[in-house]
Design a protein around this motif. Structure first.
Motif, PDB file in Angstrom:
ATOM      1  N   ASN A   1       6.158   9.135  -1.378  1.00 24.80           N
ATOM      2  CA  ASN A   1       4.722   9.239  -1.716  1.00 24.80           C
ATOM      3  C   ASN A   1       3.894   9.663  -0.504  1.00 24.80           C
ATOM      4  OD1 ASN A   1       2.308   9.179  -3.114  1.00 24.80           O
ATOM      5  ND2 ASN A   1       2.053   6.956  -2.918  1.00 24.80           N
TER       6      ASN A   1
ATOM      7  N   GLU B   1      -8.774   2.282   3.208  1.00 25.14           N
ATOM      8  CA  GLU B   1      -9.214   2.090   1.824  1.00 25.14           C
ATOM      9  C   GLU B   1      -9.470   0.639   1.454  1.00 25.14           C
ATOM     10  OE1 GLU B   1      -6.460   4.391  -0.604  1.00 25.14           O
ATOM     11  OE2 GLU B   1      -6.453   5.818   1.043  1.00 25.14           O
ATOM     12  N   ARG B   2      -9.003  -0.298   2.283  1.00 24.80           N
ATOM     13  CA  ARG B   2      -9.198  -1.716   1.934  1.00 24.80           C
ATOM     14  C   ARG B   2      -9.999  -2.451   2.991  1.00 24.80           C
ATOM     15  NH1 ARG B   2      -3.126  -2.847  -0.523  1.00 24.80           N
ATOM     16  NH2 ARG B   2      -3.307  -1.246  -2.123  1.00 24.80           N
TER      17      ARG B   2
ATOM     18  N   ALA C   1       0.806  -1.234   0.000  1.00 25.05           N
ATOM     19  CA  ALA C   1       0.000   0.000   0.000  1.00 25.05           C
ATOM     20  C   ALA C   1       0.835   1.279   0.000  1.00 25.05           C
ATOM     21  CB  ALA C   1      -0.992   0.013   1.166  1.00 25.05           C
ATOM     22  N   SER C   2       2.081   1.180  -0.477  1.00 25.88           N
ATOM     23  CA  SER C   2       2.918   2.387  -0.537  1.00 25.88           C
ATOM     24  C   SER C   2       2.549   3.255  -1.747  1.00 25.88           C
ATOM     25  CB  SER C   2       4.394   1.995  -0.629  1.00 25.88           C
ATOM     26  OG  SER C   2       4.608   1.183  -1.779  1.00 25.88           O
ATOM     27  N   GLY C   3       1.974   2.616  -2.771  1.00 25.58           N
ATOM     28  CA  GLY C   3       1.606   3.358  -3.979  1.00 25.58           C
ATOM     29  C   GLY C   3       2.246   2.818  -5.257  1.00 25.58           C
ATOM     30  N   LYS C   4       2.705   1.554  -5.223  1.00 25.67           N
ATOM     31  CA  LYS C   4       3.370   0.979  -6.407  1.00 25.67           C
ATOM     32  C   LYS C   4       2.452   0.976  -7.627  1.00 25.67           C
ATOM     33  CE  LYS C   4       4.064  -2.932  -4.434  1.00 25.67           C
ATOM     34  NZ  LYS C   4       3.463  -2.555  -3.148  1.00 25.67           N
ATOM     35  N   SER C   5       1.201   0.541  -7.426  1.00 28.48           N
ATOM     36  CA  SER C   5       0.284   0.459  -8.575  1.00 28.48           C
ATOM     37  C   SER C   5      -0.012   1.850  -9.130  1.00 28.48           C
ATOM     38  CB  SER C   5      -1.032  -0.208  -8.166  1.00 28.48           C
ATOM     39  OG  SER C   5      -0.771  -1.442  -7.586  1.00 28.48           O
ATOM     40  N   THR C   6      -0.086   2.824  -8.225  1.00 26.22           N
ATOM     41  CA  THR C   6      -0.338   4.197  -8.667  1.00 26.22           C
ATOM     42  C   THR C   6       0.853   4.697  -9.486  1.00 26.22           C
ATOM     43  OG1 THR C   6      -1.558   4.475  -6.585  1.00 26.22           O
ATOM     44  CG2 THR C   6      -1.067   6.469  -7.834  1.00 26.22           C
TER      45      THR C   6
ATOM     46  N   GLY D   1       3.069  12.936  -0.303  1.00 20.61           N
ATOM     47  CA  GLY D   1       2.384  14.160  -0.731  1.00 20.61           C
ATOM     48  C   GLY D   1       1.099  13.847  -1.478  1.00 20.61           C
TER      49      GLY D   1
ATOM     50  N   ARG E   1      -3.597   3.466   5.054  1.00 15.90           N
ATOM     51  CA  ARG E   1      -4.210   3.245   3.738  1.00 15.90           C
ATOM     52  C   ARG E   1      -4.881   1.877   3.661  1.00 15.90           C
ATOM     53  NH1 ARG E   1       0.461   6.113  -0.020  1.00 15.90           N
ATOM     54  NH2 ARG E   1      -0.122   8.238   0.516  1.00 15.90           N
TER      55      ARG E   1
HETATM   56  N1  LIG Z   1      -0.169  10.201  -2.818  1.00 18.25           N
HETATM   57  C1  LIG Z   1      -1.275   9.566  -2.426  1.00 18.25           C
HETATM   58  N2  LIG Z   1      -2.220  10.202  -1.705  1.00 18.25           N
HETATM   59  C2  LIG Z   1      -3.340   9.571  -1.279  1.00 18.25           C
HETATM   60  N3  LIG Z   1      -3.628   8.277  -1.545  1.00 18.25           N
HETATM   61  C3  LIG Z   1      -2.727   7.592  -2.281  1.00 18.25           C
HETATM   62  C4  LIG Z   1      -1.513   8.192  -2.749  1.00 18.25           C
HETATM   63  N4  LIG Z   1      -0.828   7.262  -3.446  1.00 18.25           N
HETATM   64  C5  LIG Z   1      -1.569   6.133  -3.408  1.00 18.25           C
HETATM   65  N5  LIG Z   1      -2.705   6.343  -2.713  1.00 18.25           N
HETATM   66  C6  LIG Z   1      -3.769   5.360  -2.406  1.00 18.25           C
HETATM   67  O1  LIG Z   1      -3.202   4.419  -1.503  1.00 18.25           O
HETATM   68  C7  LIG Z   1      -3.682   3.113  -1.809  1.00 18.25           C
HETATM   69  C8  LIG Z   1      -2.498   2.200  -2.074  1.00 18.25           C
HETATM   70  O2  LIG Z   1      -1.924   2.563  -3.322  1.00 18.25           O
HETATM   71  P1  LIG Z   1      -1.519   1.450  -4.384  1.00 18.25           P
HETATM   72  O3  LIG Z   1      -2.639   0.487  -4.608  1.00 18.25           O
HETATM   73  O4  LIG Z   1      -0.947   2.160  -5.571  1.00 18.25           O
HETATM   74  O5  LIG Z   1      -0.379   0.743  -3.529  1.00 18.25           O
HETATM   75  P2  LIG Z   1       0.435  -0.577  -3.834  1.00 18.25           P
HETATM   76  O6  LIG Z   1       1.795  -0.340  -3.282  1.00 18.25           O
HETATM   77  O7  LIG Z   1       0.317  -0.945  -5.269  1.00 18.25           O
HETATM   78  O8  LIG Z   1      -0.359  -1.619  -2.925  1.00 18.25           O
HETATM   79  P3  LIG Z   1      -0.154  -3.243  -2.852  1.00 18.25           P
HETATM   80  O9  LIG Z   1       1.148  -3.445  -2.145  1.00 18.25           O
HETATM   81  O10 LIG Z   1      -1.283  -3.738  -2.048  1.00 18.25           O
HETATM   82  O11 LIG Z   1      -0.162  -3.757  -4.235  1.00 18.25           O
HETATM   83  C9  LIG Z   1      -4.635   3.250  -2.993  1.00 18.25           C
HETATM   84  O12 LIG Z   1      -5.944   3.339  -2.516  1.00 18.25           O
HETATM   85  C10 LIG Z   1      -4.197   4.568  -3.637  1.00 18.25           C
HETATM   86  O13 LIG Z   1      -5.243   5.213  -4.315  1.00 18.25           O
END
Ligand SMILES: Nc1ncnc2c1ncn2[C@@H]1O[C@H](COP(=O)(O)OP(=O)(O)OP(=O)(O)O)[C@@H](O)[C@H]1O
Ligand SMILES: CC(C)(COP(=O)(O)OP(=O)(O)OC[C@H]1O[C@@H](n2cnc3c(N)ncnc32)[C@H](O)[C@@H]1O)[C@@H](O)C(=O)NCCC(=O)NCCS
Length: 273
Positions: free
Chosen positions: A247, A216-217, A83-88, A249, A212
């Motif tokens: 990530n 969110e989950r 949930a750090s934001g890799k997919s984003t 911000g 997160r």
């Molecule tokens: N800068 C941000 N500000 C607010 N919310 C964010 C930000 N970046 C990501 N998110 C949210 O945080 C959540 C986790 O992001 P994401 O799914 O990209 O993480 P991930 O590292 O791919 O997770 P996983 O390890 O479960 O695959 C998502 O709901 C995403 O929308």
């Protein structure tokens, strides 16, 4: 455009700056020319990172400017805690033109109904990890493996070799000058840092990861903490990073930083300049 001594003066009238330009699909040709030719001593074109222009326009500027087009494939590992934001980040990189190979997605494909992977899981863990319709019961499997390291290693031994094979196939199908980004949650844990031209680490405090997952989950705090505990520390991940993407911000901040890193990745792979 970055401004500094020795850089050409940009004709704001010519560029339409301050006259409503900013949402169009392309950079004005005059700016593109300055991007490609005008900035003496700058390998990374200022227009490519100019936040006044939309990302596709910046990507076009990078692509059309011959000095930064990669001539060989650039292989990038992307990682970060759960949930750090890799997919984003992956989605932004894809938008910028990268080919993304998503290990989490492949880890689902290789255990789809009817696969050998799923059969091996049932053999190892019993039919209790299947749903009524015969799919892998992911919450049930998660409850088992995030509470028991031996079970987790067993599951990984079934899934990881298949994911790596499939990832290699997808990379082979990408263009010879592609920027191929492998999104691998366990890149640091599995010692794959050295396998790439560059490693990008998405970095947030553990508290943010947990918030997160809970917000969110719909995960319980205990489940979220168990996932974090199953992974490398923030420091261990950062130790394998070529680029760290903070990530904490806004999503707009993230997009700007990812664009900046993408420009560096592209120019690293360039044979020119
Ligand atoms: N800068 C941000 N500000 C607010 N919310 C964010 C930000 N970046 C990501 N998110 C949210 O945080 C959540 C986790 O992001 P994401 O799914 O990209 O993480 P991930 O590292 O791919 O997770 P996983 O390890 O479960 O695959 C998502 O709901 C995403 O929308
Ligand atoms: C246990 C499973 C079924 C839970 O599925 P679920 O849909 O709840 O999670 P999902 O697969 O979407 O993973 C979400 C995140 O959890 C983390 N995670 C997943 N597996 C692991 C693991 N073995 N160790 C540590 N963290 C993990 C990652 O950050 C991943 O991005 C699933 O994660 C799985 O099959 N894991 C083993 C395969 C694996 O190691 N995948 C990671 C990349 S190949």
């Amino acid at each position: 455009m970055r401004r500094g001594s020795g850089e050409p003066e940009v004709d704001r009238e010519l560029l339409g700056v301050g006259h409503g330009y900013g949402g169009g699909a392309e950079l004005p040709s005059a700016l593109l020319r300055l991007v490609c030719e005008g900035e003496q001593g700058h390998r990374h074109p200022g227009g490519g990172g100019d936040r006044r222009y939309p990302v596709p326009a910046r990507r076009d500027a990078l692509t059309r400017c011959g000095t930064v087009t990669p001539v060989t494939r650039v292989r990038v590992g992307l990682t970060g805690g759960v949930a750090s934001g890799k997919s984003t980040v992956s989605a932004i990189l894809r938008d910028l033109g990268a080919v993304v190979v998503d290990a989490d997605r492949l880890a689902r494909e290789v255990v789809a109904p009817g696969t050998e992977g799923l059969a091996e899981i049932v053999e190892a863990f019993g039919p209790g990890v299947l749903t009524a319709s015969g799919e892998l019961d992911r919450p049930a499997m998660g409850a088992v493996v995030f509470a028991d390291e031996t079970a987790r290693r067993r599951l990984e031994a079934i899934i990881h070799p298949r994911v790596r094979r499939r990832g290699a196939e997808l990379e082979a199908a990408a263009g010879p000058d592609a920027v191929v980004v492998h999104d691998i949650p366990l890149l640091a844990e599995t010692g794959q840092g050295g396998a790439f031209d560059a490693v990008v680490v998405v970095d947030v405090p553990v508290q943010t990861q947990i918030e997160r997952m809970v917000a969110e989950r719909g995960m319980s705090r205990a489940d979220a903490e168990a996932r974090v505990a199953a992974q490398a520390s923030r420091e261990d991940r950062r130790a394998v990073a070529t680029y760290v993407i903070d990530n904490t911000g806004t999503l707009e901040d993230l997009r700007d930083r990812v664009t900046e890193v993408f420009e560096k990745l592209v120019s690293t792979g360039s044979a020119v300049g």
